[in-house]
Design a protein around this motif. Structure first.
Motif, PDB file in Angstrom:
ATOM      1  N   THR A 192       0.844  -1.204   0.000  1.00  0.00           N
ATOM      2  CA  THR A 192       0.000   0.000   0.000  1.00  0.00           C
ATOM      3  C   THR A 192       0.872   1.243   0.000  1.00  0.00           C
ATOM      4  O   THR A 192       0.626   2.187  -0.766  1.00  0.00           O
ATOM      5  CB  THR A 192      -0.938  -0.006   1.228  1.00  0.00           C
ATOM      6  N   GLY A 233      -0.705   4.286  -1.988  1.00  0.00           N
ATOM      7  CA  GLY A 233      -2.025   4.233  -1.366  1.00  0.00           C
ATOM      8  C   GLY A 233      -1.946   4.822   0.038  1.00  0.00           C
ATOM      9  O   GLY A 233      -0.885   5.203   0.524  1.00  0.00           O
ATOM     10  N   LEU A 242     -12.617   5.596  -0.095  1.00  0.00           N
ATOM     11  CA  LEU A 242     -11.560   4.598  -0.256  1.00  0.00           C
ATOM     12  C   LEU A 242     -11.321   4.292  -1.728  1.00  0.00           C
ATOM     13  O   LEU A 242     -12.260   4.225  -2.523  1.00  0.00           O
ATOM     14  CB  LEU A 242     -11.934   3.323   0.492  1.00  0.00           C
ATOM     15  N   GLU A 243     -10.064   4.100  -2.064  1.00  0.00           N
ATOM     16  CA  GLU A 243      -9.647   3.766  -3.424  1.00  0.00           C
ATOM     17  C   GLU A 243      -9.072   2.353  -3.423  1.00  0.00           C
ATOM     18  O   GLU A 243      -8.637   1.858  -2.383  1.00  0.00           O
ATOM     19  CB  GLU A 243      -8.576   4.760  -3.905  1.00  0.00           C
ATOM     20  N   PRO A 244      -9.012   1.697  -4.573  1.00  0.00           N
ATOM     21  CA  PRO A 244      -8.472   0.333  -4.629  1.00  0.00           C
ATOM     22  C   PRO A 244      -7.020   0.212  -4.141  1.00  0.00           C
ATOM     23  O   PRO A 244      -6.627  -0.835  -3.650  1.00  0.00           O
ATOM     24  CB  PRO A 244      -8.572  -0.033  -6.116  1.00  0.00           C
ATOM     25  N   GLU A 245      -6.235   1.278  -4.246  1.00  0.00           N
ATOM     26  CA  GLU A 245      -4.836   1.203  -3.798  1.00  0.00           C
ATOM     27  C   GLU A 245      -4.673   1.429  -2.290  1.00  0.00           C
ATOM     28  O   GLU A 245      -3.576   1.304  -1.755  1.00  0.00           O
ATOM     29  CB  GLU A 245      -3.952   2.199  -4.577  1.00  0.00           C
ATOM     30  N   ASP A 246      -5.760   1.741  -1.598  1.00  0.00           N
ATOM     31  CA  ASP A 246      -5.731   1.977  -0.155  1.00  0.00           C
ATOM     32  C   ASP A 246      -5.875   0.667   0.614  1.00  0.00           C
ATOM     33  O   ASP A 246      -6.198  -0.376   0.049  1.00  0.00           O
ATOM     34  CB  ASP A 246      -6.870   2.918   0.256  1.00  0.00           C
ATOM     35  N   CYS A 247      -5.636   0.761   1.911  1.00  0.00           N
ATOM     36  CA  CYS A 247      -5.841  -0.378   2.806  1.00  0.00           C
ATOM     37  C   CYS A 247      -6.486   0.149   4.084  1.00  0.00           C
ATOM     38  O   CYS A 247      -6.065   1.174   4.619  1.00  0.00           O
ATOM     39  CB  CYS A 247      -4.515  -1.063   3.128  1.00  0.00           C
ATOM     40  N   THR A 249     -16.189  -2.240   2.456  1.00  0.00           N
ATOM     41  CA  THR A 249     -14.871  -1.897   1.916  1.00  0.00           C
ATOM     42  C   THR A 249     -14.483  -2.816   0.772  1.00  0.00           C
ATOM     43  O   THR A 249     -13.946  -2.366  -0.238  1.00  0.00           O
ATOM     44  CB  THR A 249     -13.818  -1.951   3.040  1.00  0.00           C
ATOM     45  N   THR A 286     -10.975  -2.017  -2.016  1.00  0.00           N
ATOM     46  CA  THR A 286      -9.924  -1.676  -1.069  1.00  0.00           C
ATOM     47  C   THR A 286      -9.572  -2.903  -0.231  1.00  0.00           C
ATOM     48  O   THR A 286     -10.450  -3.656   0.182  1.00  0.00           O
ATOM     49  CB  THR A 286     -10.399  -0.539  -0.135  1.00  0.00           C
TER      50      THR A 286
END
Length: 173
Positions: free
Chosen positions: A34, A39, A75-80, A100, A105
Motif C-alpha cells: 500500500t 495508497g 476509499l480507493e483500490p490502492e488503499d488499505c 470496503t 480496497t
C-alpha cells in the motif's frame, strides 16, 4: 495478582508471536505494498480500540501514509483499511469489511477469534488471542482483560515487519 497478570500477558504476546507470525508477515506485506503503491493506510478502531488510532497517529513510530478513517473518506483500490476490534465477530467490523471489499480496497482486521467464530476476513486477519480476563478472582470470574495492550503489540509487530520491508526498497518511514 500483578505477577499472574504479567505472566499471562506475556503468554498472550508469545502466542501472538508464534501462532500469528505468518499472518503478520502477510499483513505487513499488504501494508508495505500500500505504501509503495502510493495508497493510504486508513486506521479505524471500535470501542476502546479507537484509542489505538490516536496513539499511532501521535507517535513517532507510525507507518508512512497512515491516516484516521472516518465516514467521509472515499476509499480507493490502492488503499488499505486497518481495523481494530475486540473480537473478529464484531458486527460493525463485519459491516465495514463488507462495504470496503465492494469498493476494491484491501482490509486488514485485528481482533480476538473465538474457536467457533472464525474471521470472515480470514486472509488478512490477525488474532489477538485474548477473549477473557487473564486473572481468576476469588469468585471464579476472570479480570484483567487488556485487548488494547494486545492490539498495540500487534501494531508494533506490523510496524517492525513493514519497516524491514521498506528498508529493502530503500523507502523512508
Amino acid at each position: 495478582m500483578l505477577k499472574i497478570f504479567t505472566t499471562q500477558l506475556f503468554g498472550v504476546f508469545r502466542k501472538i508471536q508464534e501462532q500469528e507470525e505468518d499472518r503478520i508477515e502477510d499483513c505487513g506485506r499488504l501494508l508495505a505494498q500500500t505504501i509503495i503503491g502510493d495508497g493510504t493506510i486508513y486506521i479505524k478502531g471500535f470501542d476502546e480500540m479507537d484509542a489505538i488510532a490516536g496513539v499511532i497517529m501521535n507517535s513517532n513510530e507510525k507507518l508512512p501514509s497512515i491516516q484516521r478513517y472516518h465516514e467521509k473518506v472515499e476509499l480507493e483500490p490502492e488503499d488499505c483499511l486497518l481495523i481494530f476490534a475486540r473480537t473478529a465477530d464484531d458486527e460493525r467490523l463485519q459491516r465495514l469489511v463488507e462495504a470496503t471489499h465492494s469498493c476494491g480496497t484491501s482490509v486488514l482486521t485485528i481482533g480476538a477469534v473465538e474457536e467457533d467464530q472464525p474471521s470472515k476476513n480470514e486472509e488478512f486477519h490477525i488474532d489477538m488471542k485474548i477473549i477473557y480476563g487473564l486473572v481468576p478472582d476469588d469468585e471464579g470470574k476472570r479480570v484483567g482483560y487488556p485487548p488494547f495492550m494486545c492490539a498495540l503489540y500487534v501494531y508494533y509487530a506490523l510496524f517492525f515487519t513493514v519497516s524491514e520491508m521498506l528498508e529493502e526498497y530503500e523507502i523512508e518511514r
